[in-house]
Motif scaffolding. Structure first.
Motif, PDB file in Angstrom:
ATOM      1  N   ALA A 262       5.155  -5.126   7.222  1.00  0.00           N
ATOM      2  CA  ALA A 262       5.177  -4.202   6.136  1.00  0.00           C
ATOM      3  C   ALA A 262       4.551  -3.057   6.269  1.00  0.00           C
ATOM      4  O   ALA A 262       4.389  -1.993   5.692  1.00  0.00           O
ATOM      5  CB  ALA A 262       5.075  -4.983   4.795  1.00  0.00           C
TER       6      ALA A 262
ATOM      7  N   SER B 134      -5.374   7.850   1.313  1.00  0.00           N
ATOM      8  CA  SER B 134      -5.902   7.752   2.605  1.00  0.00           C
ATOM      9  C   SER B 134      -4.993   6.587   3.335  1.00  0.00           C
ATOM     10  O   SER B 134      -5.223   5.578   3.440  1.00  0.00           O
ATOM     11  CB  SER B 134      -7.340   7.585   2.940  1.00  0.00           C
ATOM     12  OG  SER B 134      -7.725   6.241   2.376  1.00  0.00           O
TER      13      SER B 134
ATOM     14  N   ASP C 268       5.718  -1.673   0.282  1.00  0.00           N
ATOM     15  CA  ASP C 268       5.691  -0.675   1.494  1.00  0.00           C
ATOM     16  C   ASP C 268       6.051   0.714   1.255  1.00  0.00           C
ATOM     17  O   ASP C 268       6.833   1.076   0.575  1.00  0.00           O
ATOM     18  CB  ASP C 268       6.804  -1.266   2.428  1.00  0.00           C
ATOM     19  CG  ASP C 268       6.880  -0.500   3.921  1.00  0.00           C
ATOM     20  OD1 ASP C 268       6.435   0.580   3.938  1.00  0.00           O
ATOM     21  OD2 ASP C 268       7.359  -1.299   4.804  1.00  0.00           O
ATOM     22  N   ALA C 269       4.882   1.522   1.645  1.00  0.00           N
ATOM     23  CA  ALA C 269       5.137   3.081   1.316  1.00  0.00           C
ATOM     24  C   ALA C 269       6.277   3.767   1.876  1.00  0.00           C
ATOM     25  O   ALA C 269       6.685   4.726   1.489  1.00  0.00           O
ATOM     26  CB  ALA C 269       3.947   3.390   1.811  1.00  0.00           C
TER      27      ALA C 269
ATOM     28  N   ASP D 239       0.028  -1.069  -2.093  1.00  0.00           N
ATOM     29  CA  ASP D 239      -0.652  -1.531  -0.966  1.00  0.00           C
ATOM     30  C   ASP D 239       0.161  -2.696  -0.382  1.00  0.00           C
ATOM     31  O   ASP D 239       0.990  -3.336  -1.149  1.00  0.00           O
ATOM     32  CB  ASP D 239      -2.040  -1.885  -0.954  1.00  0.00           C
ATOM     33  CG  ASP D 239      -2.931  -1.778   0.344  1.00  0.00           C
ATOM     34  OD1 ASP D 239      -3.361  -0.561   0.704  1.00  0.00           O
ATOM     35  OD2 ASP D 239      -2.700  -2.607   1.200  1.00  0.00           O
TER      36      ASP D 239
ATOM     37  N   THR E 144      -8.299  -1.127  -1.509  1.00  0.00           N
ATOM     38  CA  THR E 144      -9.156  -1.853  -2.479  1.00  0.00           C
ATOM     39  C   THR E 144      -9.170  -1.219  -3.920  1.00  0.00           C
ATOM     40  O   THR E 144      -9.877  -1.875  -4.638  1.00  0.00           O
ATOM     41  CB  THR E 144     -10.588  -2.052  -2.065  1.00  0.00           C
ATOM     42  OG1 THR E 144     -11.149  -0.800  -1.728  1.00  0.00           O
ATOM     43  CG2 THR E 144     -10.772  -2.779  -0.780  1.00  0.00           C
TER      44      THR E 144
ATOM     45  N   THR F 185      -9.650   2.346  -4.733  1.00  0.00           N
ATOM     46  CA  THR F 185     -10.465   3.626  -5.378  1.00  0.00           C
ATOM     47  C   THR F 185     -10.158   4.620  -6.414  1.00  0.00           C
ATOM     48  O   THR F 185     -10.351   4.762  -7.317  1.00  0.00           O
ATOM     49  CB  THR F 185     -11.169   4.183  -4.029  1.00  0.00           C
ATOM     50  OG1 THR F 185     -11.449   3.153  -3.154  1.00  0.00           O
ATOM     51  CG2 THR F 185     -12.236   5.047  -4.401  1.00  0.00           C
TER      52      THR F 185
END
Ligand SMILES: C[S@@+](CC[C@H](N)C(=O)[O-])C[C@H]1O[C@@H](n2cnc3c(N)ncnc32)[C@H](O)[C@@H]1O
Length: 464
Positions: free
Chosen positions: A321, A286, A256-257, A81, A63, A65
């Motif tokens: 993804a 995280s 996509d990381a 994300d 979201t 942070t």
């Protein structure tokens, strides 16, 4: 990595930024149950001496942070994300250039449009109010709205009248121009959906909360959320205007990381500026870890209201993804584990073997249990691919911090996530020997399993 020493003026600026904005909780515009505290970020920024000329990334930005905390500290940051709801959230929270006069005018129009319709909906089936002949409601024509429950809405998550009101809100917001003011209205709409308007409880998995059922004052709930956004934007805008705050640049990209370097090199403007020159200095994040957290279920109402979860195909697109971290996002074609021979890693192999043995011993042939070993293989292989991308992006000496939980979700087989990730990053990708430190103990979900550790895994790319 910049070699300049932290200069005093810069660190003082950090301090004043933190102090000044401590009470501005843009973070609360929209959060989800897996969000972490911005104190993780401010702590690591201090510890690593991250400076205002550096670039931070958060590849599992949720979201938003990290992107928001970095912006408040005056540090540039890119967040990525896979969830359209999270991307919208992080973009809105870090776009402080909104024209507030325009926001106020259009908010007034929107609220004036929906208020009589909401009243009419609330009074439906209520003979006293109906027979009162409410002035407003005489003009309200409800026939143009489609009040059907969207297909992928979990049963009982929205009661009848709140559902109708939220569909009306969606209808009118979708008629507005596609711009940053409308994005704030969309964010306010999805933020109030699960817990304020809907009947959803997070513990941490989302479940129906029967105690919440019934009509809701959606008008007041929505109006308050819009007021909260306005107030926070006023505060940051005046801090920026007066020169008290020098915010960092931010960019939020849906990615996509596991393809991070490729996507950012193609799509990011910030990475490719002269200031950053294609290199990232720090990563703070995280990531998912093997546990039955299905992000597309916990954000289900939000995704539906953003038209990102109309059917299974939409949901699959997001799930595919995602890093494989639970049994609902394992697919027949998944083969990352094989691609990288993940079982050559002794720790992964021992966990997978233990699980396979349980499947044989207990004769488990159906249910989700039979997918547990595959979640482990695909998870660690996916994270290995992610580390390769991070290695490519980080400047020499750059650091990556992962706040990650251990897992005992699968027949209580212990998975020391940070430990295994650190080993993969070092042995297979080339990072320096990792540092792992305990961040906190989480209460385990089953009584007969001890508390589960959440650690911070710190990876360093060697200096050249
Ligand atoms: C633990 S949450 C991060 C929460 C975040 N720190 C916050 O404060 O909101 C993990 C996030 O990873 C995202 N995710 C999962 N797989 C991903 C992938 N392959 N690439 C990018 N994001 C992914 C999920 O959508 C989720 O938002």
């Amino acid at each position: 990595m910049k070699t300049t020493q932290t200069n005093e003026a810069d660190s003082l600026k950090h301090q004043s930024n933190i102090g000044r904005l401590d009470d501005v909780d843009i973070h609360d515009w929209y959060r989800f149950v897996y969000a972490f505290s911005d104190r993780v970020i401010t702590g690591l920024v201090d510890e690593f001496d991250i400076e205002q000329e550096d670039l931070i990334i958060d590849p599992f930005n949720g979201t938003g942070t990290t992107t928001l905390a970095a912006k408040k500290l005056g540090i540039d940051c890119i967040g990525t994300d896979t969830s359209p709801a999270s991307v919208l959230s992080a973009r809105c929270k870090t776009n402080w250039d909104v024209d507030l006069d325009d926001y106020r005018d259009r908010r007034a129009d929107l609220l004036a449009t929906v208020e009589p319709i909401f009243k009419q909906i609330s009074s439906q089936g209520n003979t006293t109010l109906d027979s009162f002949g409410n002035q407003d409601s005489e003009d309200v024509d409800l026939s143009k709205y489609d009040f059907s429950e969207p297909k992928k809405t979990p049963k009982g998550w929205l009661s009848e009248k709140p559902l109708k009101k939220m569909k009306v809100l969606k209808y009118h917001i979708e008629k507005l121009p596609d711009d940053d003011v409308t994005d704030l209205f969309k964010l306010a709409m999805i933020a109030i959906l699960p817990e304020d308007v809907g009947n959803v409880r997070f513990g941490p998995e989302a479940t129906r909360d029967r105690k919440q059922e019934g009509d809701k004052d959606v008008f007041t709930i929505f109006k308050s959320k819009l007021a909260e956004i306005e107030e926070d934007l006023e505060t940051v805008q005046s801090a920026v205007e007066s020169g008290d705050l020098d915010p960092g640049e931010t960019e939020v990209i849906r990615a996509d990381a596991r393809q991070l370097a490729k996507t950012l090199r193609e799509e990011s403007e910030l990475l490719n500026t002269d200031k950053h020159n294609g290199e990232v200095d720090y990563l703070i994040t995280s990531p998912p870890y093997p546990a039955e957290h299905d992000y597309t279920r916990n954000q289900r109402l939000e995704l539906i209201w953003l038209n990102a979860a109309d059917d299974n195909k939409d949901l699959q697109k997001i799930k595919k993804a995602n890093i494989r971290s639970h049994t609902k996002n394992i697919y027949v074609a998944d083969d990352e584990g094989e691609q990288v021979d993940i079982r050559e890693n002794d720790q992964v192999d021992s966990i997978v073997s233990e699980m396979e043995q349980i499947i044989v011993d207990e004769d488990i042939s159906h249910g989700f249990g039979k997918y547990y070993p595959r979640v482990i293989e695909e998870y660690f292989a996916g994270m290995q691919h992610h580390f390769e991308q991070v290695y490519d992006l980080l400047a020499p000496g750059g650091k990556a911090a992962y706040v990650v939980g251990d897992s005992g979700s699968y027949w209580q087989v212990e998975v020391e996530t940070a430990e295994i990730l650190g080993e993969l990053a070092e042995e297979r990708v080339g990072f320096e020997p990792p540092e792992i430190r305990l961040w906190r103990n989480m209460a385990a979900t089953t009584a007969d399993y001890d508390d589960i550790e959440e650690n911070i895994l710190i990876l360093t790319k060697p200096e050249e």
